[in-house]
Design a protein around this motif. Structure first.
Motif, short mmCIF file in Angstrom:
data_model
loop_
_atom_site.label_atom_id
_atom_site.label_comp_id
_atom_site.label_asym_id
_atom_site.label_seq_id
_atom_site.Cartn_x
_atom_site.Cartn_y
_atom_site.Cartn_z
N LYS A 140 -55.11 69.64 31.06
CA LYS A 140 -53.65 69.61 31.21
C LYS A 140 -52.98 69.16 29.91
CE LYS A 140 -53.74 68.70 36.19
NZ LYS A 140 -53.43 67.72 37.26
N VAL A 141 -53.57 68.15 29.28
CA VAL A 141 -53.00 67.66 28.02
C VAL A 141 -53.13 68.72 26.94
CG1 VAL A 141 -53.15 65.87 26.26
CG2 VAL A 141 -53.54 65.28 28.65
N LEU A 142 -54.30 69.36 26.86
CA LEU A 142 -54.51 70.39 25.84
C LEU A 142 -53.60 71.59 26.06
CD1 LEU A 142 -58.42 70.29 25.52
CD2 LEU A 142 -56.71 69.18 24.08
N ALA A 143 -53.37 71.94 27.34
CA ALA A 143 -52.46 73.05 27.63
C ALA A 143 -51.05 72.71 27.18
CB ALA A 143 -52.49 73.35 29.13
N THR A 144 -50.64 71.46 27.36
CA THR A 144 -49.32 71.03 26.90
C THR A 144 -49.20 71.19 25.39
OG1 THR A 144 -49.16 69.44 28.71
CG2 THR A 144 -47.70 69.10 26.83
N ILE A 145 -50.26 70.78 24.68
CA ILE A 145 -50.26 70.92 23.22
C ILE A 145 -50.18 72.38 22.81
CG2 ILE A 145 -51.67 70.56 21.16
CD1 ILE A 145 -52.78 68.06 22.47
N GLU A 146 -50.93 73.24 23.49
CA GLU A 146 -50.92 74.67 23.18
C GLU A 146 -49.54 75.26 23.41
OE1 GLU A 146 -52.77 77.99 21.68
OE2 GLU A 146 -53.65 76.00 21.95
N ASN A 147 -48.89 74.84 24.47
CA ASN A 147 -47.56 75.36 24.77
C ASN A 147 -46.52 74.89 23.76
OD1 ASN A 147 -48.35 76.81 27.02
ND2 ASN A 147 -48.07 75.08 28.42
N ILE A 148 -46.72 73.70 23.23
CA ILE A 148 -45.82 73.23 22.17
C ILE A 148 -45.93 74.14 20.96
CG2 ILE A 148 -45.42 71.35 20.51
CD1 ILE A 148 -46.25 69.40 22.72
N GLY A 149 -47.16 74.56 20.64
CA GLY A 149 -47.36 75.48 19.52
C GLY A 149 -46.70 76.82 19.76
N LEU A 180 -66.91 64.30 36.44
CA LEU A 180 -66.71 64.94 35.13
C LEU A 180 -65.64 66.03 35.22
CD1 LEU A 180 -67.44 65.56 32.19
CD2 LEU A 180 -69.34 66.96 33.04
N LEU A 181 -65.72 66.84 36.27
CA LEU A 181 -64.76 67.93 36.42
C LEU A 181 -63.33 67.41 36.55
CD1 LEU A 181 -64.44 70.99 36.66
CD2 LEU A 181 -64.71 70.76 39.14
N ASP A 182 -63.15 66.33 37.31
CA ASP A 182 -61.82 65.74 37.45
C ASP A 182 -61.27 65.29 36.10
OD1 ASP A 182 -61.91 66.14 40.17
OD2 ASP A 182 -62.56 64.11 40.65
N LYS A 183 -62.12 64.69 35.30
CA LYS A 183 -61.68 64.21 33.98
C LYS A 183 -61.43 65.37 33.03
CE LYS A 183 -63.80 59.61 34.16
NZ LYS A 183 -64.00 59.61 35.63
N GLU A 184 -62.24 66.44 33.13
CA GLU A 184 -62.03 67.61 32.28
C GLU A 184 -60.72 68.33 32.63
OE1 GLU A 184 -66.52 69.08 31.01
OE2 GLU A 184 -65.65 69.81 32.88
N ASP A 220 -67.59 60.07 27.87
CA ASP A 220 -68.46 59.14 28.59
C ASP A 220 -69.08 59.80 29.82
OD1 ASP A 220 -68.61 56.92 27.04
OD2 ASP A 220 -67.07 55.79 28.09
N GLN A 221 -68.25 60.50 30.57
CA GLN A 221 -68.74 61.13 31.80
C GLN A 221 -69.69 62.28 31.47
OE1 GLN A 221 -67.97 59.69 34.62
NE2 GLN A 221 -69.27 61.05 35.82
N VAL A 242 -54.46 62.30 24.64
CA VAL A 242 -55.69 62.95 24.17
C VAL A 242 -56.78 61.92 23.93
CG1 VAL A 242 -56.73 64.22 22.25
CG2 VAL A 242 -54.55 64.96 23.19
N TYR A 243 -56.42 60.81 23.31
CA TYR A 243 -57.41 59.77 23.01
C TYR A 243 -57.99 59.19 24.29
CZ TYR A 243 -59.41 55.43 21.31
OH TYR A 243 -60.27 54.40 21.05
N ARG A 244 -57.10 58.81 25.21
CA ARG A 244 -57.55 58.13 26.42
C ARG A 244 -58.38 59.05 27.31
NH1 ARG A 244 -53.02 56.97 27.96
NH2 ARG A 244 -52.68 58.48 29.64
N LYS A 245 -57.88 60.24 27.55
CA LYS A 245 -58.59 61.16 28.45
C LYS A 245 -59.83 61.74 27.77
CE LYS A 245 -54.38 62.32 30.99
NZ LYS A 245 -54.74 61.50 32.14
N GLY A 246 -59.78 61.92 26.46
CA GLY A 246 -60.95 62.41 25.73
C GLY A 246 -62.11 61.43 25.79
#
Length: 533
Positions: A239-248, A230-234, A191-192, A182-186
């Motif tokens: 994907k990371v946020l979806a993983t977090i949501e699925n953990i919940g 920007l779209l590629d980075k978003e 920036d983008q 989350v930190y790295r990709k965020g």
């Protein structure tokens, strides 16, 4: 990060205490309501033999209704107070950052796109402040409430604690796995995003050039290229946020299955009542909700941390050099063997020795790119990276408080003045603490802009009128050094003559420096300074 923000919010301590009390009321009410409902279920299913009439129905409704109203009112007031405090702290932080940037060396600021910088400062500051203020009190209360919920579940049956613990362990594992991503990709997304907004600002600010040159097809190419990155980075971030949501989702359903397994057996064996099973189910979901909060808190912390690290770049900026000595009046400015060279490249100019004295008008001439603007920046003390020596009244400029001197004794009129989004009159008098109203009216009449002064904004002014506003402000200040950068580039012949008359009228009071190639001004010039590489 937290220390700095909490130090800024300390001024609003009473509001923070009120917010804390409101949160306690909200979460206490949310814990008590399921208890009332649990008792109600046990009563109607016959598990509580002490209840022999139906009056408990009304009592349950009244209690729940009363607590619900308290929670609604508390949340409403909390929202208002929270908005007030966060808004105040945000403004304080932005002002502090702006002051830091305003006092930084110009060379350090040239690498920033103003539109991207504006967007970056506001987004990063808001993210940090909202995280700190929204989560400090909430995290403490949720931590306390989680402990209370654990205790209440334990009071029903210690076996049911297992369901909550398993879910919490799953969430902790999720935090460890995802937070670094989350930190790295965020960071990359933010920036983008700023680059994308900067490209959009550039596109909007050059609409006239687009129309003139019919660049309709090509004006969006750079923006679309930036958007693709920007779209590629978003998507990577999504994907990371979806993983977090699925953990919940996983932990919620896992806890529910465990409560059914353990609690169902306890009910069947008369270990707990149906009302207690419902109560434990509700409290378990509340515990998992709290754990979800802490999971997202870790995610939010990573976002806030990267925003704060970006802000630290500005907090760490060194202020431009500024001395402490003052001078009563400026009668001379002397340069000895003055030179300037960029970090990389040949000298812009070197070995310049000249004197400017009160009562004379000087003209600085030179081809484009030979350092006229840089020389002015050196003379007024906003560029200290020069070679040689520069003196005001025989005082080294490096020892002088040039910020104070610029404010009180120097006026600079730029070639393309940028007026502020305020009334014309406020632009005419901006930065001038004392002036004669009659003098202001006389200058406006002389330059024929008296009709424009009544307007509330400057958008309607032409380029020539804007230059007149800047000239009037420079003359009205009654400074001891007046610097005019191509002052007649947008003036008509009548305006040029008016300016010459005003300069000659004030000549004896000041040092006048003109940067111009316009020969119509040369007849009032006493001495020329020619810059050559």
């Amino acid at each position: 990060m937290l220390k700095r923000i909490y130090a800024m919010s300390w001024h609003y301590g009473k509001h923070l205490i009120l917010m804390n009390l409101l949160l306690l009321l909200i979460y206490s009410g949310e814990i008590v309501i399921p208890l009332i409902f649990s008792d109600f279920i046990d009563a109607i299913t016959g598990w509580n033999p002490e209840i022999t009439d139906t009056s408990f129905i009304g009592r349950s409704i009244i209690r729940i209704g009363f607590l619900a109203i308290l929670i609604i009112v508390a949340k409403y007031i909390y929202g208002l107070v929270s908005t007030y405090v966060s808004g105040k702290v945000k403004n304080d932080m932005i002002n502090a950052l702006d002051e830091k940037i305003e006092n930084a060396p110009l060379a350090e600021l040239k690498k920033y796109n103003p539109a991207a910088l504006n967007n970056r400062l506001f987004n990063d500051a808001i993210t940090c402040i909202q995280f700190a203020l929204d989560n400090l009190l909430v995290a403490i209360i949720k931590l306390i409430s989680t402990g209370v919920l654990f205790y209440l579940i334990y009071k029903v049956s210690y076996l049911l604690i297992f369901a909550v613990v398993v879910a919490l362990v799953a969430n902790i594992i999720g935090i460890i796995i995802t937070n670094k991503q989350v930190y790295r990709k965020g960071y990359a997304v933010r920036d983008q995003t700023n680059m994308y907004h900067a490209k959009h600002y550039d596109r909007l600010s050059t609409i006239r050039e687009t129309k003139v040159n019919s660049w309709y097809d090509s004006s969006g190419i750079e923006m679309n290229t930036t958007f693709k990155d920007l779209l590629d980075k978003e998507i990577a971030m999504a994907k990371v946020l979806a993983t977090i949501e699925n953990i919940g989702v996983l932990t919620h359903n896992l806890s529910l299955m465990l409560v059914i397994l353990i609690g169902g057996n306890l009910v069947l064996n008369d270990g707990i009542t149906i009302g207690q099973l419902i109560l434990v189910t509700t409290y378990t979901h509340m515990c998992i909700g709290n754990s979800d909060y802490f999971l997202k808190l870790g995610q939010g912390y990573q976002h806030a941390l990267l925003c704060y690290k970006r802000l630290k770049e500005f907090y760490a900026m060194e202020c431009e050099p500024n001395g402490s000595e003052g001078i009563d009046h400026i009668v001379s400015v002397d340069a000895i063997d003055l030179g300037f060279q960029y970090v990389e490249g040949a000298p812009l100019f070197e070995g310049k020795t000249f004197s400017f004295n009160k009562g004379k008008i000087y003209c600085i001439k030179g081809e484009n790119g030979q350092g006229k603007t840089t020389l002015i920046d050196i003379l007024i003390g906003i560029n200290s990276r020069f070679n040689g020596n520069l003196f005001f009244n025989a005082c080294d400029i490096r020892c002088l408080n040039m910020r104070s001197i610029r404010r009180e004794k120097i006026s600079v009129v730029l070639q393309e003045p940028i007026l502020q989004r305020m009334s014309v009159k406020k632009n005419l008098t901006r930065g001038i603490s004392e002036y004669e109203l009659n003098e202001l009216h006389a200058l406006c009449q002389a330059f024929h802009i008296e009709d424009s002064v009544a307007h509330d904004d400057v958008d309607h002014l032409s380029g020539g009128e804007k230059q007149k506003v800047a000239l009037i402000r420079g003359l009205l200040k009654e400074s001891e050094v007046l610097i005019l950068d191509e002052p007649v580039s947008a003036l008509d012949s009548e305006g040029v003559e008016t300016l010459k008359e005003e300069l000659l009228k004030r000549k004896h009071k000041m040092i006048t420096l003109i940067i111009s190639h316009n020969e119509t001004l040369f007849d009032i010039v006493d001495e020329f300074i020619v810059l050559k590489s």
